[in-house]
Design a protein around this motif. Structure first.
Motif, PDB file in Angstrom:
ATOM      1  N   ARG A   3      18.116  23.149  -4.460  1.00  0.00           N
ATOM      2  CA  ARG A   3      17.300  23.343  -3.254  1.00  0.00           C
ATOM      3  C   ARG A   3      15.833  23.091  -3.586  1.00  0.00           C
ATOM      4  O   ARG A   3      15.263  23.725  -4.471  1.00  0.00           O
ATOM      5  N   ARG A   4      15.242  22.152  -2.877  1.00  0.00           N
ATOM      6  CA  ARG A   4      13.807  21.885  -3.016  1.00  0.00           C
ATOM      7  C   ARG A   4      13.181  22.005  -1.638  1.00  0.00           C
ATOM      8  O   ARG A   4      13.388  21.161  -0.767  1.00  0.00           O
ATOM      9  N   ASN A   5      12.448  23.082  -1.430  1.00  0.00           N
ATOM     10  CA  ASN A   5      11.864  23.337  -0.098  1.00  0.00           C
ATOM     11  C   ASN A   5      10.835  22.285   0.293  1.00  0.00           C
ATOM     12  O   ASN A   5      10.584  22.068   1.469  1.00  0.00           O
ATOM     13  N   ARG A   6      10.267  21.628  -0.697  1.00  0.00           N
ATOM     14  CA  ARG A   6       9.223  20.646  -0.402  1.00  0.00           C
ATOM     15  C   ARG A   6       9.764  19.384   0.277  1.00  0.00           C
ATOM     16  O   ARG A   6       8.996  18.629   0.848  1.00  0.00           O
ATOM     17  N   ARG A   7      11.114  19.190   0.209  1.00  0.00           N
ATOM     18  CA  ARG A   7      11.688  18.008   0.885  1.00  0.00           C
ATOM     19  C   ARG A   7      11.302  17.973   2.355  1.00  0.00           C
ATOM     20  O   ARG A   7      11.043  16.916   2.913  1.00  0.00           O
ATOM     21  N   LEU A   8      11.284  19.141   2.978  1.00  0.00           N
ATOM     22  CA  LEU A   8      11.007  19.192   4.421  1.00  0.00           C
ATOM     23  C   LEU A   8       9.505  19.177   4.727  1.00  0.00           C
ATOM     24  O   LEU A   8       9.098  19.380   5.855  1.00  0.00           O
ATOM     25  N   ARG A   9       8.709  18.953   3.665  1.00  0.00           N
ATOM     26  CA  ARG A   9       7.258  18.866   3.887  1.00  0.00           C
ATOM     27  C   ARG A   9       6.697  17.502   3.493  1.00  0.00           C
ATOM     28  O   ARG A   9       5.488  17.321   3.457  1.00  0.00           O
ATOM     29  N   THR A  10       7.587  16.545   3.229  1.00  0.00           N
ATOM     30  CA  THR A  10       7.111  15.298   2.617  1.00  0.00           C
ATOM     31  C   THR A  10       6.277  14.419   3.536  1.00  0.00           C
ATOM     32  O   THR A  10       5.336  13.781   3.079  1.00  0.00           O
ATOM     33  N   ARG A  15       7.631  17.187   8.905  1.00  0.00           N
ATOM     34  CA  ARG A  15       7.017  18.499   9.188  1.00  0.00           C
ATOM     35  C   ARG A  15       7.074  18.809  10.682  1.00  0.00           C
ATOM     36  O   ARG A  15       7.368  19.931  11.080  1.00  0.00           O
ATOM     37  N   VAL A  18      10.641  19.984  11.767  1.00  0.00           N
ATOM     38  CA  VAL A  18      11.101  21.335  11.402  1.00  0.00           C
ATOM     39  C   VAL A  18      10.134  22.440  11.836  1.00  0.00           C
ATOM     40  O   VAL A  18      10.349  23.605  11.524  1.00  0.00           O
ATOM     41  N   GLU A  20       8.416  25.363  13.627  1.00  0.00           N
ATOM     42  CA  GLU A  20       9.030  26.463  14.377  1.00  0.00           C
ATOM     43  C   GLU A  20       8.234  26.865  15.612  1.00  0.00           C
ATOM     44  O   GLU A  20       8.760  27.486  16.520  1.00  0.00           O
TER      45      GLU A  20
END
Ligand code: PBG
Length: 326
Positions: A3-10, A15, A18, A20
């Protein structure tokens, strides 16, 4: 690592995907300050880029807001000193500034949601939200005036009345009178958890409505507005207002009280409004003028945080600035 949380911030697109919380023009309630006269657009000294308007220039401003997608306003009036007394008599004048402002707004823009401030302080020679007798703010007598005031706003065409006074039982009194007079669809947005805050300073400059420094007149509003130290009390106040008939409840101020916003938004099933108040506006404007903060970035972060905390709508002096960016 699986799991790399930064994937969803690339990228910005991911951004956005995702995200919220978001802000839309319809989230805003725009406070408007109205004065007597003609051709007046006066900057408020402690609120840079914010103005008081006479009714003729208010017309243009309302249309501008509507075109920007801003669909609700909260009206405040600056009343001449000679019309002020202890009982807020002028507040009930069917030809008063507030009543004419409501009609003016509805005339230029019938679909604009008109919310009105219901409180005595702009009309009080003592600068209090209630009638003062022997140094004490009279709760029940004040409620009678507030109810008549709300009725008068409804008769002038207000969609939603917004009692900002913090007297006990005023929502019930206002709701009862509106029902009795046939104003079943006039809504109530209650300032339910309103704290005795030092952040209201610039607003009191705008309306020249600060409590006066006279013998036997309370110097502050602490016998009716809430102690900033209290959390449970905010829930109690809010639940009572809903029981008494509030359609929308409010937490005020905003930023320092986001814990309260979250709790109330979890606890209630009516929309929650947050008032990002004049002092919050002034702080950012001042820091930005000095080049110490990035105005737009900080503004959007603050507004987003208010929504993330659970606000359904935000009364904010930044509404136009924010919508310009959106
Ligand atoms: C008074 C009222 C206040 C505000 C809204 N209605 C000030 C006060 O309670 O003294 C403050 C709004 C702001 O600071 O932006 N009824």
């Amino acid at each position: 690592m699986l799991r790399r949380n930064r994937r969803l911030r690339t990228t910005q697109a991911i951004r956005n995907l995702v995200r919220e919380t978001s802000i839309a023009p319809t989230d805003f309630i725009v406070p408007v300050f109205v004065v007597e006269g003609k051709g007046i657009k006066q900057e408020i000294p402690s609120m840079p880029d914010y103005y008081r308007y006479s009714l003729d220039l208010l017309r243009k401003e309302i249309l501008e807001l509507w075109v920007m997608g801003l669909t609700s306003v909260l009206v405040f009036v600056k009343v001449s000193e000679k019309l002020k007394d202890n009982k807020g008599t002028e507040a009930l004048n069917a030809q008063g500034l507030m009543q004419r402002a409501i009609k003016t707004i509805k005339d230029v823009c019938p679909d604009m949601i008109v919310m009105t401030d219901v409180a005595l302080d702009p009309y009080s020679k003592y600068g209090h939200d209630g009638i003062v007798e022997q140094g004490i703010i009279q709760n029940d007598d004040t409620n009678s005036v507030l109810s008549e005031m709300a009725l008068s706003h409804a008769q002038a065409g207000a969609d939603i009345v917004a009692p900002s006074d913090m007297m006990d039982g005023r929502i019930l009194d206002i709701r009862s009178l509106l029902e009795q007079e046939g104003f079943h669809n006039t809504g109530i947005m209650s300032y339910s958890a309103k704290y005795a805050s030092a952040f209201y300073g610039p607003f009191r400059d705008a309306l020249q409505s600060a409590p006066v420094d006279l013998k036997n007149i309370p110097k502050d509003k602490k016998t009716y507005q809430m102690d900033p130290a209290n959390r449970k009390e905010a829930i109690k106040e809010t639940l009572m207002d809903i029981k008494e008939g509030a359609d929308i409840v409010m937490v005020k101020p905003g930023l320092c009280y986001l814990d309260i916003v979250r709790e109330i938004s979890n606890a209630v099933d009516v929309p929650v409004a947050v008032y990002q108040v004049s002092g919050e506006y002034a702080m950012l404007k001042a820091a930005a003028q000095k080049g110490w903060l990035d105005h737009n970035a900080v503004m959007m972060e603050q507004l987003l945080s208010i929504k993330r905390a659970g606000a359904h709508m935000i009364a904010s002096y930044f509404a136009k600035d924010a919508v310009t960016i959106l």
